[in-house]
Design a protein around this motif. Structure first.
Motif, PDB file in Angstrom:
ATOM      1  N   ASP A 116     -25.395 -21.614 -49.465  1.00 10.46           N
ATOM      2  CA  ASP A 116     -24.309 -20.743 -49.005  1.00 10.46           C
ATOM      3  C   ASP A 116     -23.718 -21.251 -47.689  1.00 10.46           C
ATOM      4  O   ASP A 116     -22.499 -21.242 -47.503  1.00 10.46           O
TER       5      ASP A 116
ATOM      6  N   GLU B 203     -21.790 -24.449 -48.532  1.00  9.07           N
ATOM      7  CA  GLU B 203     -20.537 -24.106 -49.195  1.00  9.07           C
ATOM      8  C   GLU B 203     -19.498 -23.625 -48.177  1.00  9.07           C
ATOM      9  O   GLU B 203     -18.334 -24.018 -48.230  1.00  9.07           O
ATOM     10  N   ALA B 204     -19.922 -22.807 -47.241  1.00  9.64           N
ATOM     11  CA  ALA B 204     -19.014 -22.293 -46.214  1.00  9.64           C
ATOM     12  C   ALA B 204     -18.506 -23.420 -45.312  1.00  9.64           C
ATOM     13  O   ALA B 204     -17.362 -23.395 -44.859  1.00  9.64           O
TER      14      ALA B 204
ATOM     15  N   ASN C  22     -15.423 -26.460 -47.243  1.00  6.82           N
ATOM     16  CA  ASN C  22     -13.973 -26.307 -47.281  1.00  6.82           C
ATOM     17  C   ASN C  22     -13.588 -24.876 -46.961  1.00  6.82           C
ATOM     18  O   ASN C  22     -13.215 -24.112 -47.851  1.00  6.82           O
ATOM     19  N   PRO C  23     -13.664 -24.507 -45.694  1.00  5.75           N
ATOM     20  CA  PRO C  23     -13.338 -23.132 -45.322  1.00  5.75           C
ATOM     21  C   PRO C  23     -11.892 -22.752 -45.650  1.00  5.75           C
ATOM     22  O   PRO C  23     -11.609 -21.597 -45.947  1.00  5.75           O
ATOM     23  N   GLN C  24     -10.984 -23.720 -45.631  1.00  7.56           N
ATOM     24  CA  GLN C  24      -9.585 -23.426 -45.937  1.00  7.56           C
ATOM     25  C   GLN C  24      -9.444 -22.971 -47.391  1.00  7.56           C
ATOM     26  O   GLN C  24      -8.784 -21.971 -47.676  1.00  7.56           O
ATOM     27  N   LEU C  25     -10.080 -23.684 -48.304  1.00  8.21           N
ATOM     28  CA  LEU C  25     -10.005 -23.308 -49.719  1.00  8.21           C
ATOM     29  C   LEU C  25     -10.692 -21.970 -49.954  1.00  8.21           C
ATOM     30  O   LEU C  25     -10.178 -21.127 -50.702  1.00  8.21           O
ATOM     31  N   THR C  26     -11.818 -21.739 -49.301  1.00 13.33           N
ATOM     32  CA  THR C  26     -12.526 -20.465 -49.422  1.00 13.33           C
ATOM     33  C   THR C  26     -11.631 -19.316 -48.965  1.00 13.33           C
ATOM     34  O   THR C  26     -11.556 -18.272 -49.613  1.00 13.33           O
ATOM     35  N   LYS C  27     -10.911 -19.513 -47.863  1.00 12.72           N
ATOM     36  CA  LYS C  27     -10.012 -18.473 -47.347  1.00 12.72           C
ATOM     37  C   LYS C  27      -8.848 -18.232 -48.301  1.00 12.72           C
ATOM     38  O   LYS C  27      -8.478 -17.085 -48.566  1.00 12.72           O
TER      39      LYS C  27
ATOM     40  N   LEU D 204      -8.790 -18.669 -51.520  1.00 10.20           N
ATOM     41  CA  LEU D 204      -9.311 -17.930 -52.671  1.00 10.20           C
ATOM     42  C   LEU D 204      -9.531 -16.463 -52.315  1.00 10.20           C
ATOM     43  O   LEU D 204      -9.165 -15.565 -53.074  1.00 10.20           O
ATOM     44  N   ALA D 205     -10.135 -16.215 -51.155  1.00  4.51           N
ATOM     45  CA  ALA D 205     -10.393 -14.836 -50.735  1.00  4.51           C
ATOM     46  C   ALA D 205      -9.096 -14.053 -50.550  1.00  4.51           C
ATOM     47  O   ALA D 205      -9.008 -12.889 -50.940  1.00  4.51           O
TER      48      ALA D 205
ATOM     49  N   GLY E 115      -9.847 -14.146 -55.234  1.00 10.49           N
ATOM     50  CA  GLY E 115     -10.806 -15.031 -55.885  1.00 10.49           C
ATOM     51  C   GLY E 115     -10.203 -15.958 -56.916  1.00 10.49           C
ATOM     52  O   GLY E 115     -10.923 -16.751 -57.529  1.00 10.49           O
TER      53      GLY E 115
END
Length: 149
Positions: A53, A56-57, A60-65, A67-68, A72
């Protein structure tokens, strides 16, 4: 085909696109400097070990953001718009930091004029109030003026 299978394929395709873009920006050992720095920070913040976890964070925090921010899921159009916006925001920050003479994060006409005067003065090597052909830098594209940054 089941919806979960379709989503899995879509995610794999998205990961492939993102991975390909990241690969295009890689350095010699296969890891971008930004990723390396984020992983080193995660290791330091977590006593030398990181969980998936945390990994993963950090990856690619930009892609995670993105998606959020989109529940999702993202379409090609949403992802492209978000990446373009992030790119232009980064460019805007660089321009403001380069021109902002007061350091207040706001760009004014006075800031632009001050920057242009500084560059003009650097180019006008004989201080005659005009730039002649022989005073222009000889470098090709991307040549920067020393002292103009």
């Amino acid at each position: 085909m089941r919806k979960s299978t379709k989503l899995a394929f879509a995610f794999v395709a998205l990961a492939g696109v993102v991975g390909t873009a990241a690969y295009a920006q890689e350095k010699g050992d296969g890891m971008r400097d930004g990723v390396r720095m984020r992983l080193q920070k995660a290791l330091k913040d977590n006593d030398g070990g990181i969980t998936f976890d945390q990994f993963e964070a950090a990856m690619n925090p930009q892609l995670t953001k993105i998606l959020a921010d989109n529940g999702g899921k993202v379409t090609v159009e949403q992802l492209a718009a978000a990446l373009e916006k992030a790119r232009f925001e980064q460019m805007a920050k660089r321009i403001i930091s380069r021109y902002d003479t007061k350091g207040d994060g706001v760009l004014t006409q006075e800031d632009v004029t001050a920057r242009q005067k500084k560059v003009f003065a650097l180019l006008d090597k004989n201080n005659d109030g005009k730039i002649e052909k022989n005073e222009l830098p000889k470098g090709g594209r991307g040549h920067r003026l020393e002292g103009a940054e």
